[in-house]
Design a protein around this motif. Structure first.
Motif, PDB file in Angstrom:
ATOM      1  N   ALA A  38       1.623  -2.488  -7.811  1.00  0.00           N
ATOM      2  CA  ALA A  38       2.623  -2.420  -6.741  1.00  0.00           C
ATOM      3  C   ALA A  38       3.108  -3.813  -6.344  1.00  0.00           C
ATOM      4  O   ALA A  38       4.303  -4.033  -6.123  1.00  0.00           O
ATOM      5  CB  ALA A  38       2.052  -1.687  -5.532  1.00  0.00           C
ATOM      6  N   GLN A  39       2.198  -4.777  -6.289  1.00  0.00           N
ATOM      7  CA  GLN A  39       2.584  -6.149  -5.938  1.00  0.00           C
ATOM      8  C   GLN A  39       3.546  -6.727  -6.966  1.00  0.00           C
ATOM      9  O   GLN A  39       4.523  -7.395  -6.608  1.00  0.00           O
ATOM     10  CB  GLN A  39       1.343  -7.037  -5.854  1.00  0.00           C
ATOM     11  CG  GLN A  39       0.497  -6.814  -4.614  1.00  0.00           C
ATOM     12  CD  GLN A  39      -0.677  -7.769  -4.562  1.00  0.00           C
ATOM     13  OE1 GLN A  39      -0.576  -8.885  -4.072  1.00  0.00           O
ATOM     14  NE2 GLN A  39      -1.804  -7.335  -5.091  1.00  0.00           N
ATOM     15  N   ALA A  67       2.171   1.736  -3.552  1.00  0.00           N
ATOM     16  CA  ALA A  67       1.072   2.163  -4.418  1.00  0.00           C
ATOM     17  C   ALA A  67       0.765   3.644  -4.220  1.00  0.00           C
ATOM     18  O   ALA A  67       0.515   4.379  -5.185  1.00  0.00           O
ATOM     19  CB  ALA A  67      -0.170   1.312  -4.142  1.00  0.00           C
ATOM     20  N   ARG A  68       0.807   4.116  -2.975  1.00  0.00           N
ATOM     21  CA  ARG A  68       0.555   5.538  -2.704  1.00  0.00           C
ATOM     22  C   ARG A  68       1.668   6.398  -3.296  1.00  0.00           C
ATOM     23  O   ARG A  68       1.409   7.440  -3.904  1.00  0.00           O
ATOM     24  CB  ARG A  68       0.467   5.791  -1.189  1.00  0.00           C
ATOM     25  CG  ARG A  68      -0.842   5.414  -0.552  1.00  0.00           C
ATOM     26  CD  ARG A  68      -0.982   6.037   0.842  1.00  0.00           C
ATOM     27  NE  ARG A  68       0.147   5.693   1.716  1.00  0.00           N
ATOM     28  CZ  ARG A  68       0.202   4.613   2.478  1.00  0.00           C
ATOM     29  NH1 ARG A  68      -0.812   3.759   2.473  1.00  0.00           N
ATOM     30  NH2 ARG A  68       1.249   4.379   3.241  1.00  0.00           N
ATOM     31  N   ARG A 118       1.435   6.302  -7.016  1.00  0.00           N
ATOM     32  CA  ARG A 118       0.050   6.550  -7.462  1.00  0.00           C
ATOM     33  C   ARG A 118      -0.422   5.467  -8.429  1.00  0.00           C
ATOM     34  O   ARG A 118      -0.835   5.732  -9.554  1.00  0.00           O
ATOM     35  CB  ARG A 118      -0.066   7.928  -8.112  1.00  0.00           C
ATOM     36  CG  ARG A 118       0.264   9.059  -7.149  1.00  0.00           C
ATOM     37  CD  ARG A 118       0.123  10.403  -7.800  1.00  0.00           C
ATOM     38  NE  ARG A 118       0.442  11.474  -6.863  1.00  0.00           N
ATOM     39  CZ  ARG A 118       0.429  12.770  -7.166  1.00  0.00           C
ATOM     40  NH1 ARG A 118       0.115  13.153  -8.400  1.00  0.00           N
ATOM     41  NH2 ARG A 118       0.730  13.680  -6.257  1.00  0.00           N
ATOM     42  N   SER A 119      -0.341   4.242  -7.953  1.00  0.00           N
ATOM     43  CA  SER A 119      -0.749   3.107  -8.781  1.00  0.00           C
ATOM     44  C   SER A 119      -1.725   2.233  -8.011  1.00  0.00           C
ATOM     45  O   SER A 119      -1.969   2.441  -6.818  1.00  0.00           O
ATOM     46  CB  SER A 119       0.473   2.262  -9.167  1.00  0.00           C
ATOM     47  OG  SER A 119       0.896   1.451  -8.076  1.00  0.00           O
ATOM     48  N   SER A 120      -2.255   1.223  -8.691  1.00  0.00           N
ATOM     49  CA  SER A 120      -3.088   0.220  -8.040  1.00  0.00           C
ATOM     50  C   SER A 120      -2.199  -0.685  -7.195  1.00  0.00           C
ATOM     51  O   SER A 120      -0.988  -0.772  -7.415  1.00  0.00           O
ATOM     52  CB  SER A 120      -3.819  -0.621  -9.087  1.00  0.00           C
ATOM     53  OG  SER A 120      -2.889  -1.388  -9.833  1.00  0.00           O
ATOM     54  N   THR A 121      -2.804  -1.363  -6.231  1.00  0.00           N
ATOM     55  CA  THR A 121      -2.032  -2.313  -5.431  1.00  0.00           C
ATOM     56  C   THR A 121      -1.608  -3.506  -6.287  1.00  0.00           C
ATOM     57  O   THR A 121      -0.597  -4.155  -5.981  1.00  0.00           O
ATOM     58  CB  THR A 121      -2.850  -2.814  -4.223  1.00  0.00           C
ATOM     59  OG1 THR A 121      -4.095  -3.364  -4.685  1.00  0.00           O
ATOM     60  CG2 THR A 121      -3.132  -1.675  -3.250  1.00  0.00           C
ATOM     61  N   GLU A 168       0.828  -1.209   0.000  1.00  0.00           N
ATOM     62  CA  GLU A 168       0.000   0.000   0.000  1.00  0.00           C
ATOM     63  C   GLU A 168       0.864   1.262   0.000  1.00  0.00           C
ATOM     64  O   GLU A 168       0.520   2.259  -0.643  1.00  0.00           O
ATOM     65  CB  GLU A 168      -0.924  -0.016   1.213  1.00  0.00           C
ATOM     66  CG  GLU A 168      -2.008  -1.094   1.102  1.00  0.00           C
ATOM     67  CD  GLU A 168      -2.911  -1.144   2.329  1.00  0.00           C
ATOM     68  OE1 GLU A 168      -2.575  -0.471   3.340  1.00  0.00           O
ATOM     69  OE2 GLU A 168      -3.937  -1.844   2.280  1.00  0.00           O
ATOM     70  N   SER A 180      -7.042  -1.804 -14.035  1.00  0.00           N
ATOM     71  CA  SER A 180      -5.848  -2.335 -13.361  1.00  0.00           C
ATOM     72  C   SER A 180      -4.964  -3.124 -14.322  1.00  0.00           C
ATOM     73  O   SER A 180      -3.734  -3.072 -14.232  1.00  0.00           O
ATOM     74  CB  SER A 180      -6.246  -3.213 -12.169  1.00  0.00           C
ATOM     75  OG  SER A 180      -6.919  -4.390 -12.598  1.00  0.00           O
TER      76      SER A 180
END
Length: 585
Positions: free
Chosen positions: A29-30, A19-20, A23-26, A16, A479
């Motif tokens: 980020a994963q 992602a913040r 500025r992306s989706s989780t 998280e 996504s």
């Protein structure tokens, strides 16, 4: 037997936070974290990589000397002959240097050996022919030559100046060419090591262009050429399946954009022929499954010069004729490929003991030598082991072989221990070519499969790496579209791989395509239903139907565009009954 699934453990807080920060989706980020980019700076650098970060061409060993020689030849109007190879990498390499020298006002032609009659790389008869026609010419190889010791010796004996540019595995003995250009020559080379032949040719053309300008920058005409050349380099890079990391990823990323803006007459005609001109954006898959096979078909069926003509012509009518013809050749290639694939599978069924060995070696008299490489790749993927197919010439008793690796096995290293049984051999870790007498094939198979490193690699059973476990509801169009920033995708930068567990069949699985070769199924997960397909795995339909109430599926998500609508679709790589996954975990 499904491979083991290796899951990456994700810390929710770290996911998280990344992602913040970016500025992306989780979901994105994963994937970034699973690939080693858990710091915002690393992730941003990867997602926003710029073409200006390409290394200076002079870092490639031999480029400076070769560029000086070529510029001198251009200015003196000395004939320059580009000696290429008959695959897409060789065709695009040839075309890059041809365009470069033409734009610079030089005298240039090219020589592409016939795959069926002359085989791969430099050959002595061709060098004699070139020397007899013009003994003062300069010969520059592209995508071949680093193993051509005898041929380089002949060129020197004839007094034929020879520059070799290549990217293949460097042999113990180097050829005595006037200049050698190779990113991995010398212990202190700082060049990006994974360039394909077209990448090396592009760096050389760039260095030539700089020298024709002010020494540091090319003039406007040559800068325009270099922009077009990035598209050709991208095509060779994708087709040769080199790692899409570092400079190769940059070349492909910006080459895809360039191709739509500045394709050149020939490529534009071929793109129009197969329906790529109207796409909003191109992907590496469009190149790998659209353009590359049609160009490769010409080389595989002994007509590579026509493909190079397409890539170098400025005549729209001729380009259109060639594009239509190459598309037809590709259809012929597909027919031949299906026949060889069927034969190869039958041979494996007739010799079940081969499946206990670490490598498949299969020979046949009726196979076309130009197509066996594609089929070897398919067999390697299906049976999950390196594969070498050998097309035997009944008249000469000589087999021409093509091999493809699997799961990172260094096939070149393994085969190099058997050179006493081979007439010729070359390639790199993932793909090799060879010539062998029919009478030696069984002994070659035995000796190769006893190779300690090959046996060790087979016993390791490399697990399938999973980027994240997800629910189907997380796989929205938005996504999945965001995941494209990780691309272009290809070797060593694959599309993200996910797993969803506890899936139900929303309807009975179906087969599709000729002979029911492919699988189509609709999967349900907490009320969310998505369509899933798997190419070449039609046999899974019946297996899934009888597997139990719930299954787990390993897949790559894509966006399917049809009649203006976009839907997420899953391309299934592997699957297991949920009980099997529970037993593993």
């Amino acid at each position: 037997m499904p491979r083991e699934w290796q899951f990456v453990s994700h810390d929710t807080g770290i996911v998280e936070s990344l992602a913040r920060n970016i500025r992306s989706s989780t979901l994105l980020a994963q994937v970034l974290i699973s690939r080693g980019m858990n710091q915002p700076e690393d992730a941003k650098d990867f997602l926003s990589a710029k073409l200006k970060t390409l290394q200076d061409p002079e870092l490639v060993p031999g480029v400076s000397e070769a560029a000086e020689e070529i510029v001198t030849a251009i200015r003196s109007k000395r004939r320059i002959t580009i000696y290429g190879d008959y695959d897409v990498d060789g065709m695009t390499s040839t075309s890059i240097l041809y365009h470069c020298i033409t734009q610079a006002g030089g005298v240039v032609d090219y020589y592409i050996p016939c795959r069926l009659e002359e085989g791969y790389g430099l050959n002595c008869d061709a060098l004699r022919e070139l020397h007899n026609a013009d003994p003062s010419r300069l010969v520059v190889t592209v995508d071949c030559g680093i193993s051509s010791v005898a041929e380089a010796a002949l060129a020197k004996e004839l007094g034929l100046d020879l520059i070799i540019t290549d990217h293949h595995t460097i042999p113990d003995q180097l050829p005595a060419a006037k200049i050698l250009v190779h990113p991995r020559i010398g212990e202190n080379s700082q060049a990006f090591p994974h360039l394909c032949g077209a990448g090396v040719a592009f760096k050389l053309a760039w260095a030539v262009s700089k020298r024709l300008g002010d020494g540091e920058r090319s003039d406007a005409r040559m800068r325009n050429f270099l922009k077009m050349a990035v598209g050709l380099t991208m095509l060779g890079t994708v087709a040769d399946v080199v790692p899409l990391v570092g400079e190769n990823r940059l070349i492909v990323k910006y080459g895809l954009e360039t191709l739509q803006q500045q394709a050149g007459v020939g490529l534009a005609a071929l793109m129009k022929e197969i329906g790529l001109m109207d796409k909003a954006s191109l992907t590496a898959e469009d190149i790998g499954y659209g353009l590359s096979p049609r160009l490769n078909a010409a080389g595989r069926l002994g007509q590579a010069r026509l493909a190079v003509e397409l890539l170098t012509t400025n005549q729209a009518d001729r380009a259109s004729q060639l594009a239509t013809y190459l598309d037809g050749l590709n259809k012929q290639r597909q027919t031949v490929e299906r026949k060889i694939l069927k034969h190869a599978r039958e041979e494996i069924q007739n010799h079940p003991e081969w499946l206990e060995q670490p490598c498949l070696v299969i020979g046949h008299n009726d196979w076309h030598p130009g197509v066996i490489g594609i089929v070897a790749s398919r067999i390697a993927e299906q049976f999950e082991k390196p594969t070498i197919l050998i097309a035997i010439n009944s008249n000469t008793g000589i087999g021409q072989g093509s091999g493809r690796s699997f799961a990172g096995t260094n096939l070149h290293e393994a085969v190099s221990t058997c050179t006493d049984l081979l007439q010729s051999f070359g390639g790199h870790a993932a793909a090799i070519g060879l010539r062998v007498k029919q009478s030696q094939i069984d002994q070659f198979r035995k000796q190769l499969c006893e190779n300690a490193k090959l046996v060790e690699s087979a016993e390791e059973s490399v697990p399938r790496r999973i980027d994240a476990e997800v629910t189907l509801a997380e796989l929205t169009v938005k996504s999945i579209r965001e995941l494209e920033f990780l691309g272009p995708f290809g070797c060593e930068n694959e599309r993200p791989v996910f797993v969803s567990t506890g899936l139900e069949l929303a309807e009975k699985p179906k087969t599709m395509g000729e002979g029911g070769r492919h699988l189509a199924v609709r999967l349900k997960h907490y009320g969310c239903i998505l369509r899933a397909i798997s190419f070449g795995r039609g046999e899974w339909a019946e297996e899934m139907e009888t597997a139990g109430e719930r299954i787990s599926v390993c897949f790559k998500p894509i966006i399917n565009e049809f009649r203006g609508r976009e839907n997420v679709e899953l391309h299934i790589i592997d699957w297991k009954p949920d009980e099997a996954l529970s037993a593993v975990n």
